[in-house]
Design a protein around this motif. Sequence first.
Motif, mmCIF file in Angstrom:
data_model
loop_
_atom_site.group_PDB
_atom_site.id
_atom_site.type_symbol
_atom_site.label_atom_id
_atom_site.label_comp_id
_atom_site.label_asym_id
_atom_site.label_seq_id
_atom_site.Cartn_x
_atom_site.Cartn_y
_atom_site.Cartn_z
ATOM 1 N N SER A 33 -12.047 33.316 -8.950
ATOM 2 C CA SER A 33 -12.212 31.808 -9.049
ATOM 3 C C SER A 33 -13.476 31.209 -9.672
ATOM 4 O O SER A 33 -13.484 30.356 -10.485
ATOM 5 C CB SER A 33 -12.230 31.027 -7.693
ATOM 6 O OG SER A 33 -13.215 31.220 -6.775
ATOM 7 N N ARG A 38 -17.384 28.936 -14.641
ATOM 8 C CA ARG A 38 -17.981 29.708 -15.559
ATOM 9 C C ARG A 38 -17.362 29.408 -16.973
ATOM 10 O O ARG A 38 -18.054 29.138 -17.869
ATOM 11 C CB ARG A 38 -18.199 31.288 -15.618
ATOM 12 C CG ARG A 38 -18.939 31.493 -14.247
ATOM 13 C CD ARG A 38 -19.184 33.065 -14.148
ATOM 14 N NE ARG A 38 -19.902 33.361 -12.930
ATOM 15 C CZ ARG A 38 -21.282 33.821 -13.052
ATOM 16 N NH1 ARG A 38 -21.649 34.069 -14.327
ATOM 17 N NH2 ARG A 38 -21.820 34.138 -11.969
ATOM 18 N N ARG A 107 -14.127 20.378 -10.108
ATOM 19 C CA ARG A 107 -13.705 20.936 -8.993
ATOM 20 C C ARG A 107 -12.121 20.865 -8.839
ATOM 21 O O ARG A 107 -11.147 21.820 -8.533
ATOM 22 C CB ARG A 107 -14.413 20.778 -7.594
ATOM 23 C CG ARG A 107 -15.653 21.124 -7.576
ATOM 24 C CD ARG A 107 -16.468 21.283 -6.567
ATOM 25 N NE ARG A 107 -15.926 22.401 -5.601
ATOM 26 C CZ ARG A 107 -16.422 23.632 -5.809
ATOM 27 N NH1 ARG A 107 -17.433 23.932 -6.557
ATOM 28 N NH2 ARG A 107 -16.001 24.887 -5.068
ATOM 29 N N ASP A 129 -14.476 28.377 -1.732
ATOM 30 C CA ASP A 129 -13.757 27.401 -0.997
ATOM 31 C C ASP A 129 -12.547 27.707 -0.967
ATOM 32 O O ASP A 129 -11.317 26.893 -0.995
ATOM 33 C CB ASP A 129 -13.847 26.025 -1.818
ATOM 34 C CG ASP A 129 -13.563 26.181 -3.029
ATOM 35 O OD1 ASP A 129 -13.270 27.463 -3.867
ATOM 36 O OD2 ASP A 129 -13.352 25.260 -3.666
ATOM 37 N N ARG A 185 -24.352 22.198 -0.332
ATOM 38 C CA ARG A 185 -23.856 21.121 -1.262
ATOM 39 C C ARG A 185 -22.590 20.222 -0.690
ATOM 40 O O ARG A 185 -22.013 20.349 0.134
ATOM 41 C CB ARG A 185 -23.342 21.829 -2.551
ATOM 42 C CG ARG A 185 -22.098 22.437 -2.471
ATOM 43 C CD ARG A 185 -21.546 22.762 -3.704
ATOM 44 N NE ARG A 185 -20.190 23.517 -3.653
ATOM 45 C CZ ARG A 185 -20.061 24.737 -3.995
ATOM 46 N NH1 ARG A 185 -20.719 25.486 -4.634
ATOM 47 N NH2 ARG A 185 -18.994 25.339 -3.572
#
Length: 221
Positions: A33, A38, A107, A129, A185
């Motif tokens: 993921s 990237r 995201r 996640d 974060r």
Amino acid sequence: MNKAIAIDGPSASGKSSVSKGIAAELGIMYVDSGALYRGVTWQALRKGVDTTDSAAVIECMLNAEWDFFVQDGASTFSIDGDVPVQELRGKEVRENVANVAVIPEIRKFVVESLQSLENFGSLVMEGRDIGTVVFPDSPYKFYLDADPEERAKRRYRELVAAGESEKAEEVMESLRRRDKIDSTRKTDPLVVAPGAQVIDSTSMTLEEVIQTIVDIVRADG
Ligand code: DC
């Protein structure tokens, strides 16, 4: 029914090697993921976009043509017709990807893209996640952990093998920093997903970790 095996954990916990091993053993697709975060970063950089300018990064992502496909048992993607692989591992991408991975709209795009990969078949996906956000309903959620010293040793050996001249203390320090950023974060911090099985690999071999997970998945049918 397709299975989605979620493998989360901190940097250098062995997620990639473990996930690739599970995919090979079960004959299912492997998904990295982080490669997508990237990929967005690489696209922004090659278009000359400042990665701290969220609006510009989002626009750049929306303007690109993304295509997902399976190659050699792993999910991969093209951006405007190009398939970046080695490019995603370069220093510039590494130094900018954290800026991109904190943008909520990015995201959302990545999470939805990752979820759509289930249409290709059963998969094992590594990330931060996957069990909490991407496949929270999967019965196969795992959180890989290992003592920070052991993770630093593993990362150090990897870097040395790749010909990089890094100091052991610097590797330890950089891991500590990444752990802190990943777990504090605001958007999707690294936490153990509810119902995930925690596997501490400090004193386990790679094969033992793979076998532990494969046995659990197989026992379930
Ligand atoms: O695993 P990696 O080093 O390729 O991850 C690259 C970046 O993307 C890193 O900043 C963590 C972030 N990432 C994330 O936020 N969520 C994921 N599921 C995977 C990676």
